[in-house]
Design a protein around this motif. Structure first.
Motif, short mmCIF file in Angstrom:
data_model
loop_
_atom_site.label_atom_id
_atom_site.label_comp_id
_atom_site.label_asym_id
_atom_site.label_seq_id
_atom_site.Cartn_x
_atom_site.Cartn_y
_atom_site.Cartn_z
N THR A 118 11.97 -4.86 7.23
CA THR A 118 10.62 -5.36 7.50
C THR A 118 9.71 -4.23 7.97
O THR A 118 8.57 -4.09 7.51
CB THR A 118 10.68 -6.48 8.57
OG1 THR A 118 11.56 -7.51 8.11
CG2 THR A 118 9.31 -7.06 8.83
N GLU A 167 10.05 -1.07 7.33
CA GLU A 167 9.78 -0.21 6.16
C GLU A 167 8.56 -0.72 5.41
O GLU A 167 7.69 0.06 5.01
CB GLU A 167 10.96 -0.24 5.19
CG GLU A 167 12.10 0.63 5.52
CD GLU A 167 13.19 0.50 4.44
OE1 GLU A 167 12.85 0.34 3.24
OE2 GLU A 167 14.36 0.58 4.81
N GLY A 168 8.51 -2.02 5.19
CA GLY A 168 7.40 -2.62 4.46
C GLY A 168 6.07 -2.43 5.18
O GLY A 168 5.07 -2.09 4.54
N TYR A 169 6.06 -2.62 6.49
CA TYR A 169 4.82 -2.44 7.24
C TYR A 169 4.38 -0.97 7.21
O TYR A 169 3.19 -0.68 7.07
CB TYR A 169 4.98 -2.91 8.69
CG TYR A 169 5.04 -4.41 8.83
CD1 TYR A 169 4.10 -5.22 8.20
CD2 TYR A 169 6.03 -5.02 9.59
CE1 TYR A 169 4.15 -6.60 8.33
CE2 TYR A 169 6.09 -6.39 9.73
CZ TYR A 169 5.14 -7.18 9.09
OH TYR A 169 5.19 -8.55 9.22
N GLU A 215 2.76 -0.21 3.90
CA GLU A 215 1.41 -0.76 3.81
C GLU A 215 0.39 0.12 4.52
O GLU A 215 -0.76 0.21 4.10
CB GLU A 215 1.36 -2.16 4.44
CG GLU A 215 2.06 -3.23 3.64
CD GLU A 215 2.09 -4.57 4.38
OE1 GLU A 215 1.45 -4.71 5.46
OE2 GLU A 215 2.76 -5.49 3.88
N ARG A 218 4.61 6.35 0.39
CA ARG A 218 4.73 4.89 0.50
C ARG A 218 6.11 4.41 0.04
O ARG A 218 6.67 3.48 0.60
CB ARG A 218 3.64 4.23 -0.32
CG ARG A 218 3.67 2.74 -0.25
CD ARG A 218 2.46 2.14 -0.85
NE ARG A 218 1.43 2.15 0.18
CZ ARG A 218 0.24 1.59 0.05
NH1 ARG A 218 -0.08 1.01 -1.07
NH2 ARG A 218 -0.62 1.61 1.03
N ASN A 219 6.66 5.05 -0.98
CA ASN A 219 7.95 4.64 -1.53
C ASN A 219 9.15 5.31 -0.86
O ASN A 219 10.28 5.07 -1.25
CB ASN A 219 8.00 4.92 -3.03
CG ASN A 219 6.98 4.09 -3.79
OD1 ASN A 219 6.69 2.96 -3.42
ND2 ASN A 219 6.43 4.65 -4.85
#
Length: 127
Positions: free
Chosen positions: A15, A17-19, A22, A32-33
């Motif tokens: 989670t 990582e996703g924030y 973004e 980003r990746n």
């Protein structure tokens, strides 16, 4: 109990990582990746970061705008020591100018701004 904690840490890591992704600035999407996380089973902790060489500069800033996280009591660079500009030559021999940039703090914000959500994840896994 230990397995529930490890599951929660795994979910929290993904989670976060996703924030962070973004919040990362996008030029080529490489940063980003690049976010990853690792769960340390022995210490029951999760670490989120990036393997991109320039990620610390994006996170913390450069030159006189470098700002370490507040929990760092000691660090190697001296705040304010950076030059107003610096020059560097790339592998093709082309010169570039670098200017101080403020840190984005994508990792710090990905953790700090979602603490309540992470607490809920832990509570859900422990039920």
């Amino acid at each position: 109990m230990k397995q529930a904690v490890l599951r929660a840490l795994e979910v929290i890591g993904g989670t976060a990582e996703g924030y962070a992704a973004e919040l990362a600035p996008v030029k080529t999407s490489a940063l980003r990746n690049s976010f990853i996380h690792r769960v340390d089973e022995n210490n029951q902790t999760v670490v989120v970061g990036s393997n991109m060489e320039y990620a610390p500069y994006v996170e913390l800033g450069t030159g006189k705008l470098y700002e370490p996280p507040p929990e760092w009591i000691e660090y190697q660079a001296e705040k304010g020591r950076g030059l107003d500009r610096w020059y560097y030559k790339d592998e093709d021999g082309k010169w570039h100018v670098g200017l101080p940039r403020a840190g984005v703090k994508m990792l710090q914000r990905a953790i700090r701004d979602h603490l309540d959500e992470y607490k809920e994840i832990i509570e859900a896994e422990l039920k």
